[in-house]
Design an enzyme around this catalytic site. Structure first.
Site, PDB file in Angstrom:
ATOM      1  N   SER A   1       0.797  -1.234   0.000  1.00 49.84           N
ATOM      2  CA  SER A   1       0.000   0.000   0.000  1.00 49.84           C
ATOM      3  C   SER A   1       0.829   1.284   0.000  1.00 49.84           C
ATOM      4  CB  SER A   1      -0.934   0.025   1.213  1.00 49.84           C
ATOM      5  OG  SER A   1      -2.036  -0.807   0.981  1.00 49.84           O
TER       6      SER A   1
ATOM      7  N   LYS B   1       0.611   3.345  -3.048  1.00 45.38           N
ATOM      8  CA  LYS B   1      -0.604   4.126  -3.345  1.00 45.38           C
ATOM      9  C   LYS B   1      -0.371   5.629  -3.264  1.00 45.38           C
ATOM     10  CE  LYS B   1      -3.584   0.444  -1.530  1.00 45.38           C
ATOM     11  NZ  LYS B   1      -4.374   0.019  -0.353  1.00 45.38           N
TER      12      LYS B   1
ATOM     13  N   TYR C   1      -2.676  -2.329 -10.649  1.00 46.73           N
ATOM     14  CA  TYR C   1      -2.716  -2.203  -9.178  1.00 46.73           C
ATOM     15  C   TYR C   1      -1.826  -3.250  -8.501  1.00 46.73           C
ATOM     16  CZ  TYR C   1      -4.461  -2.494  -4.416  1.00 46.73           C
ATOM     17  OH  TYR C   1      -4.533  -2.560  -3.043  1.00 46.73           O
TER      18      TYR C   1
ATOM     19  N   TYR D   1      -4.163   3.422   7.670  1.00 49.68           N
ATOM     20  CA  TYR D   1      -5.486   2.773   7.660  1.00 49.68           C
ATOM     21  C   TYR D   1      -6.350   3.329   8.792  1.00 49.68           C
ATOM     22  CZ  TYR D   1      -2.324  -0.596   5.399  1.00 49.68           C
ATOM     23  OH  TYR D   1      -1.353  -1.189   4.648  1.00 49.68           O
TER      24      TYR D   1
ATOM     25  N   VAL E   1       1.203  -3.889   3.787  1.00 50.34           N
ATOM     26  CA  VAL E   1       1.059  -5.177   4.486  1.00 50.34           C
ATOM     27  C   VAL E   1       2.311  -6.053   4.450  1.00 50.34           C
ATOM     28  CG1 VAL E   1      -1.431  -5.557   4.533  1.00 50.34           C
ATOM     29  CG2 VAL E   1      -0.125  -6.217   2.525  1.00 50.34           C
TER      30      VAL E   1
HETATM   31  N1  GLN Z   1      -1.787  -5.406  -2.375  1.00 50.41           N
HETATM   32  C1  GLN Z   1      -2.410  -5.317  -1.097  1.00 50.41           C
HETATM   33  C2  GLN Z   1      -3.914  -5.527  -1.209  1.00 50.41           C
HETATM   34  O1  GLN Z   1      -4.503  -5.059  -2.111  1.00 50.41           O
HETATM   35  C3  GLN Z   1      -2.097  -3.994  -0.474  1.00 50.41           C
HETATM   36  C4  GLN Z   1      -2.785  -3.814   0.838  1.00 50.41           C
HETATM   37  C5  GLN Z   1      -1.978  -3.141   1.879  1.00 50.41           C
HETATM   38  O2  GLN Z   1      -0.759  -3.020   1.827  1.00 50.41           O
HETATM   39  N2  GLN Z   1      -2.661  -2.755   2.923  1.00 50.41           N
HETATM   40  O3  GLN Z   1      -4.516  -6.170  -0.396  1.00 50.41           O
END
Ligand code: GLN
Length: 320
Positions: free
Chosen positions: A76, A79, A204, A256, A274
């Protein structure tokens, strides 16, 4: 910068150099209370005891501690940078037609509010639904071209030409991402996504799977710490206004549904992933990359957050 602030910076750097190994060793104990992400099977292979940090300043001084040479996927954290590229490609108006500006208070992969709150646009670009919408806005003739543009942009910001996609993690996520797929199809139905859903998800999953080290995150964060201009090369990579937007989202949504707690305990713009990475920055001073794959219940690196709390509290880094 006058001599006085130079001295302050040096004092701060000396203190960090002196204390960081102890602070890291202390935070590392928290790893035992966390869990490595398992919903992307490839991520479950990470060492749950590992913790590393890289701090870099505008003069290029680096301070590191722990396991900072181990590569991990951005997940993430990417992003923030696809948001920046989408803003540069399309401008604010178009981007904010597709995603909102508010935190959700829900888990990063929740779909709850998409149907509950009208219109059905993702609340912000840092939750999965929002980031998938952002992936669809990256300019390029096809998924391959978009992927190349994203990777090139990340390479420039990290000043690292060898950044690459981790194919094993990409495949692993592609084969298990039923929740993200359902979200993407929902967004297509609502007119938020245009084009082929598989292609958009390819973009993505690809950008989530870019391998970095703490050093890469620190260097990318340094560009944000200096409002889009890399202080080491002098290159303005991103317009200041867009960096302001990204940093604001990092404060309100970057950790988050633990972003409020992180703002109180650490008080810096940050983004986690994550795989256990955290990118954060001290404005006008430092870029910071942290990695510790053991996660807390909200999906943030448990030892990484503890280490940043220790640093921020000892060095009075909170912006608030
Ligand atoms: N690629 C992961 C997902 O879409 C990214 C989520 C994350 O890092 N929180 O679940």
């Amino acid at each position: 910068m006058n001599n006085h602030s130079h001295k302050n910076n040096n004092d701060e750097i000396n203190l960090i150099k002196q204390q960081l190994p102890d602070w890291l060793a202390n935070s590392r104990k928290r790893c035992a209370d966390g869990k490595v992400a398992g919903y992307i099977p490839e991520l479950a292979k990470a060492n749950s005891d590992s913790l590393g940090i890289h701090i870099i300043d505008a003069a290029g001084n680096s301070i590191t501690a722990g396991d900072c040479g181990i590569p991990f996927t951005m997940q993430s954290i990417s992003k923030v940078f696809t948001l920046l590229l989408a803003l540069m490609d399309n401008g604010e108006d178009l981007v904010f037609d597709k995603v909102g500006m508010e935190p959700t208070g829900d888990h990063f992969n929740s779909m709850l509010k998409l149907e509950l709150v009208q219109p059905s646009i993702p609340f912000n670009p840092l939750i999965n639904a929002g980031a998938i919408a952002i992936s669809s806005l990256i300019k390029g003739e096809n998924a391959g071209e978009k992927n190349n543009r994203i990777l090139d942009f990340f390479k420039q910001l990290a000043n690292n030409d060898s950044l690459a996609y981790n194919d094993a993690v990409f495949q692993s996520e592609s084969h298990t991402a039923d929740l993200n797929r359902s979200m993407a199809y929902f967004l297509k139905d609502k007119g938020i996504l245009r084009g082929n859903v598989d292609d958009i998800l390819n973009v993505y999953f690809r950008h989530c799977s870019i391998d970095v080290t703490c050093a890469d995150l620190a260097r990318m964060a340094l560009v944000l710490a200096f409002d889009g201009k890399d202080p080491l090369s002098g290159i303005q990579h991103i317009p200041r206004r867009y960096v302001q937007i990204a940093k604001t989202f990092m404060v309100t949504c970057g950790m988050y549904n633990a972003s409020g707690q992180f703002a109180i305990q650490v008080g810096l713009p940050a983004k986690s992933g994550v795989a256990g990475g955290i990118l954060t920055l001290v404005p006008g001073k430092f870029g910071i990359g942290v990695a510790g794959p053991a996660l807390n219940a909200k999906g943030n690196s448990i030892a990484g957050v503890h280490l940043l709390e220790t640093l921020s509290q000892n060095l009075k880094w909170s912006l608030f």
